[in-house]
Design a protein around this motif. Structure first.
Motif, PDB file in Angstrom:
ATOM      1  N   GLU A 132       9.657  93.936  21.247  1.00 28.62           N
ATOM      2  CA  GLU A 132       9.120  94.149  22.596  1.00 28.62           C
ATOM      3  C   GLU A 132       9.734  93.150  23.578  1.00 28.62           C
ATOM      4  OE1 GLU A 132       4.837  94.244  22.763  1.00 28.62           O
ATOM      5  OE2 GLU A 132       4.948  94.393  24.955  1.00 28.62           O
ATOM      6  N   ARG A 133       9.855  91.889  23.121  1.00 28.18           N
ATOM      7  CA  ARG A 133      10.428  90.845  23.979  1.00 28.18           C
ATOM      8  C   ARG A 133      11.856  91.201  24.376  1.00 28.18           C
ATOM      9  NH1 ARG A 133      13.954  87.350  22.606  1.00 28.18           N
ATOM     10  NH2 ARG A 133      13.552  87.426  20.365  1.00 28.18           N
ATOM     11  N   ILE A 134      12.685  91.580  23.413  1.00 30.04           N
ATOM     12  CA  ILE A 134      14.091  91.823  23.763  1.00 30.04           C
ATOM     13  C   ILE A 134      14.218  93.085  24.614  1.00 30.04           C
ATOM     14  CG2 ILE A 134      14.787  93.027  21.617  1.00 30.04           C
ATOM     15  CD1 ILE A 134      17.211  90.624  22.824  1.00 30.04           C
ATOM     16  N   LYS A 135      13.410  94.087  24.313  1.00 30.51           N
ATOM     17  CA  LYS A 135      13.507  95.321  25.116  1.00 30.51           C
ATOM     18  C   LYS A 135      13.083  95.047  26.560  1.00 30.51           C
ATOM     19  CE  LYS A 135      13.211  99.114  21.842  1.00 30.51           C
ATOM     20  NZ  LYS A 135      12.437 100.286  21.425  1.00 30.51           N
ATOM     21  N   ASN A 136      12.023  94.248  26.744  1.00 25.73           N
ATOM     22  CA  ASN A 136      11.601  93.898  28.109  1.00 25.73           C
ATOM     23  C   ASN A 136      12.687  93.107  28.828  1.00 25.73           C
ATOM     24  OD1 ASN A 136       9.157  95.143  27.906  1.00 25.73           O
ATOM     25  ND2 ASN A 136       8.043  93.300  27.277  1.00 25.73           N
ATOM     26  N   SER A 137      13.304  92.181  28.090  1.00 24.85           N
ATOM     27  CA  SER A 137      14.350  91.361  28.719  1.00 24.85           C
ATOM     28  C   SER A 137      15.555  92.225  29.070  1.00 24.85           C
ATOM     29  CB  SER A 137      14.773  90.230  27.781  1.00 24.85           C
ATOM     30  OG  SER A 137      13.660  89.447  27.463  1.00 24.85           O
ATOM     31  N   ILE A 138      15.900  93.162  28.189  1.00 25.08           N
ATOM     32  CA  ILE A 138      17.036  94.056  28.487  1.00 25.08           C
ATOM     33  C   ILE A 138      16.712  94.883  29.732  1.00 25.08           C
ATOM     34  CG2 ILE A 138      18.346  96.071  27.650  1.00 25.08           C
ATOM     35  CD1 ILE A 138      18.313  94.767  24.858  1.00 25.08           C
ATOM     36  N   ALA A 139      15.457  95.309  29.854  1.00 28.27           N
ATOM     37  CA  ALA A 139      15.070  96.095  31.040  1.00 28.27           C
ATOM     38  C   ALA A 139      15.276  95.260  32.313  1.00 28.27           C
ATOM     39  CB  ALA A 139      13.627  96.549  30.920  1.00 28.27           C
ATOM     40  N   GLN A 140      14.928  93.970  32.248  1.00 30.11           N
ATOM     41  CA  GLN A 140      15.138  93.102  33.424  1.00 30.11           C
ATOM     42  C   GLN A 140      16.623  92.938  33.732  1.00 30.11           C
ATOM     43  OE1 GLN A 140      13.110  89.245  33.246  1.00 30.11           O
ATOM     44  NE2 GLN A 140      11.613  90.190  31.893  1.00 30.11           N
ATOM     45  N   VAL A 141      17.420  92.774  32.672  1.00 27.05           N
ATOM     46  CA  VAL A 141      18.873  92.645  32.857  1.00 27.05           C
ATOM     47  C   VAL A 141      19.412  93.914  33.526  1.00 27.05           C
ATOM     48  CG1 VAL A 141      21.094  92.581  31.608  1.00 27.05           C
ATOM     49  CG2 VAL A 141      19.258  91.001  30.987  1.00 27.05           C
ATOM     50  N   MET A 142      18.951  95.059  33.051  1.00 28.61           N
ATOM     51  CA  MET A 142      19.468  96.336  33.572  1.00 28.61           C
ATOM     52  C   MET A 142      19.084  96.535  35.045  1.00 28.61           C
ATOM     53  SD  MET A 142      21.381  97.609  31.328  1.00 28.61           S
ATOM     54  CE  MET A 142      21.745  96.997  29.678  1.00 28.61           C
ATOM     55  N   GLU A 143      17.912  96.037  35.411  1.00 30.21           N
ATOM     56  CA  GLU A 143      17.503  96.146  36.820  1.00 30.21           C
ATOM     57  C   GLU A 143      18.491  95.406  37.714  1.00 30.21           C
ATOM     58  OE1 GLU A 143      12.859  96.015  36.560  1.00 30.21           O
ATOM     59  OE2 GLU A 143      13.549  94.949  38.371  1.00 30.21           O
ATOM     60  N   GLN A 144      18.856  94.203  37.280  1.00 29.31           N
ATOM     61  CA  GLN A 144      19.808  93.414  38.076  1.00 29.31           C
ATOM     62  C   GLN A 144      21.198  94.039  38.041  1.00 29.31           C
ATOM     63  OE1 GLN A 144      19.846  89.136  37.729  1.00 29.31           O
ATOM     64  NE2 GLN A 144      17.791  89.100  36.854  1.00 29.31           N
ATOM     65  N   LEU A 145      21.546  94.533  36.860  1.00 32.99           N
ATOM     66  CA  LEU A 145      22.877  95.117  36.679  1.00 32.99           C
ATOM     67  C   LEU A 145      23.038  96.369  37.548  1.00 32.99           C
ATOM     68  CD1 LEU A 145      25.278  94.426  34.933  1.00 32.99           C
ATOM     69  CD2 LEU A 145      24.308  95.827  33.104  1.00 32.99           C
ATOM     70  N   ASP A 146      21.970  97.118  37.644  1.00 32.40           N
ATOM     71  CA  ASP A 146      22.002  98.367  38.408  1.00 32.40           C
ATOM     72  C   ASP A 146      22.513  98.125  39.834  1.00 32.40           C
ATOM     73  OD1 ASP A 146      21.598 101.099  38.634  1.00 32.40           O
ATOM     74  OD2 ASP A 146      19.592 100.843  39.498  1.00 32.40           O
TER      75      ASP A 146
END
Ligand SMILES: NC(=O)c1ccc[n+]([C@@H]2O[C@H](COP(=O)([O-])OP(=O)(O)OC[C@H]3O[C@@H](n4cnc5c(N)ncnc54)[C@H](O)[C@@H]3O)[C@@H](O)[C@H]2O)c1
Length: 439
Positions: A132-146
């Protein structure tokens, strides 16, 4: 994979240009494979973006990089880094206030670990927390990347993550025996895999080495859809390992380092690419040769398969440049040792009964054995002794060459990849290097 699928022809198309974005999904180390790809992305004028796995504070809590660490990492990468910690694996995760898997391992000793058992229900809970931690962090990364990838541009996601060894004293001692021990110090890799400690490590390898590729593909789905709708294309690559064809008795033959404890995780990584491919997502795992990096240094003998690259460079019409590589390597050896002597030793090693038995693709990843350890680690030691200086080794030079060769092979092939899993063997690496240096 029933048989290795080799890349045999040099790829030469390139869909990536200035304005397109290259995302490195893992940190960049000096000798690491990712340097080869990054060099090509930079040559094509792509914008480089990286991530960090974060750092641990004194209480083992995961934190982002400090401003100083961030600017150092960005200078090293030559691009911006999204500062959200993406450390994968669950060795230090647990439901709030409960023990982490690393805590559970702390009581194990060199005497007890083979009998020590773990509470698997608890481990599962820790794994869920980690995922859950890594998936949430990846989601945050993707928001910035977008926001950093323009409509209509192409994106290249390069996964490089591999690891997952929990940091506990007892495993350091075990690893030293399994990967470096022979004679009295030999330890069987099967003993590790049959223990609860080993089973936990394999689960963590799956998370770090394989499942992160899946999370990357899933996490970037919105970006992929947007780019594809606006005329761009998205590609994913990952580094695999599943043995390599090298020259043995004058022919390219598949061989492997054993025991490659991460082998099952690497096969899982291949399957993730195959499943993505079935959904029309261009994800390719490139199975790369054994080289010496921060991550592979622990495996004594893994470097032995690298020496025949010198022969491949000549066989693939390397001409003057191939000759020059021999001349760079020869002075690294003691005065009375020639490269031919060294290569004959490697040939004898590779054609020995022990090594021939290990060339069994269907049985991969095979357990180590006392006979293998004796021969492989012994040969590795003897070859190091043939050098003037153990910090300047022929395999250091050859590792840098392989890394350089894989860069353009992976970069160009990924424009129109032939499939989800491809082997980069010594033949194609030599051809690529010869092309680059003799042009
Ligand atoms: N060195 C070899 O002989 C060899 C051969 C074939 C494939 N590979 C693969 O190439 C890739 C790069 O490895 P390398 O040998 O260049 O070494 P490297 O040490 O440069 O790279 C290891 C990568 O793994 C990441 N990583 C480590 N632990 C992690 C964790 N817990 N969570 C998230 N990321 C983590 C690091 O940030 C780094 O990006 C790996 O997938 C490796 O398995 C290496």
């Amino acid at each position: 994979m029933d048989t290795p699928i080799a890349l045999r022809n040099l790829p030469c198309t390139n869909i990536f240009h200035k304005g397109d974005v290259f995302v490195l999904f893992g940190e960049l180390f000096g000798r690491g494979y990712a340097n080869g790809l990054i060099n090509e992305a930079k040559k094509s004028g792509m914008t480089i973006i990286g991530i960090t796995v974060g750092r641990r504070d004194e209480h083992n809590a995961l934190r982002a990089l400090t401003p100083e660490e961030l600017s150092e990492a960005e200078a090293n990468l030559g691009g911006r880094i999204i500062n959200v910690p993406l450390m994968a694996g669950f060795d230090l995760d647990a439901p709030s206030g409960e023990q982490t898997p690393t805590d559970l391992l702390a009581g194990m000793t060199l005497k007890s670990w083979q009998e020590d058992t773990l509470d698997w229900a608890h481990i599962e809970k820790c794994r869920d927390v980690g995922i859950e931690r890594i998936k949430n962090s990846i989601a945050q990364v993707m928001e910035q990347l977008d926001e950093m990838i323009p409509d209509g541009s192409n994106a290249f996601f390069a996964h490089t993550m591999a690891g997952g060894i929990p940091k506990v004293k007892v495993f350091l001692a075990i690893a030293n025996r399994i990967y470096k021990g022979r004679g009295e110090r030999f330890m069987s890799s099967r003993a590790l895999l049959d223990s609860d400690l080993g089973k936990l490590i394999l689960m963590n390898f799956d998370e770090v080495t394989a499942n992160t590729f899946q999370y990357l593909i899933e996490g970037s789905a919105a970006i992929r859809t947007r780019l594809e709708k606006t005329g761009g294309q998205v590609r994913y690559t990952a580094y695999g390992y599943h043995g390599t064809e090298i020259l043995i008795s004058g022919q390219y033959q598949w061989q492997t380092y054993s025991n490659y404890t991460q082998g099952r995780a690497k096969m899982r990584l291949e399957q993730i690419a195959v499943s993505a491919w079935d959904k029309n997502i261009k994800a390719t795992v490139y199975n790369c040769p054994e080289i010496r990096t921060n991550s592979s240094d622990i495996f004594a003998g893994v470097e032995l398969s690298l020496f025949p690259l010198l022969k491949a460079l000549k066989q693939e019409q390397g001409g003057a440049w191939a000759e020059q590589q021999w001349q760079i390597c020869q002075p690294l050896l003691l005065e009375d040792i020639t490269l031919d002597t060294l290569l004959q030793k490697i040939e004898d090693y590779n054609t020995s009964a022990v090594m021939t038995d290990y060339r069994n693709f269907a049985a991969w990843p095979m357990d180590n054995s006392a006979a293998l350890a004796e021969l492989m680690i012994g040969t590795s030691d003897e070859i190091i002794q043939m050098h003037k200086n153990r910090t300047e080794l022929v395999v250091g030079h050859l590792s840098a060459l392989v890394l350089e060769g894989t860069g353009p092979l992976m970069f160009y092939e990924t424009s129109h990849p032939a499939g989800p899993v491809l082997w980069l063997n010594h033949d194609i690496i030599a051809k690529q290097l010869n092309l680059m240096h003799n042009a």
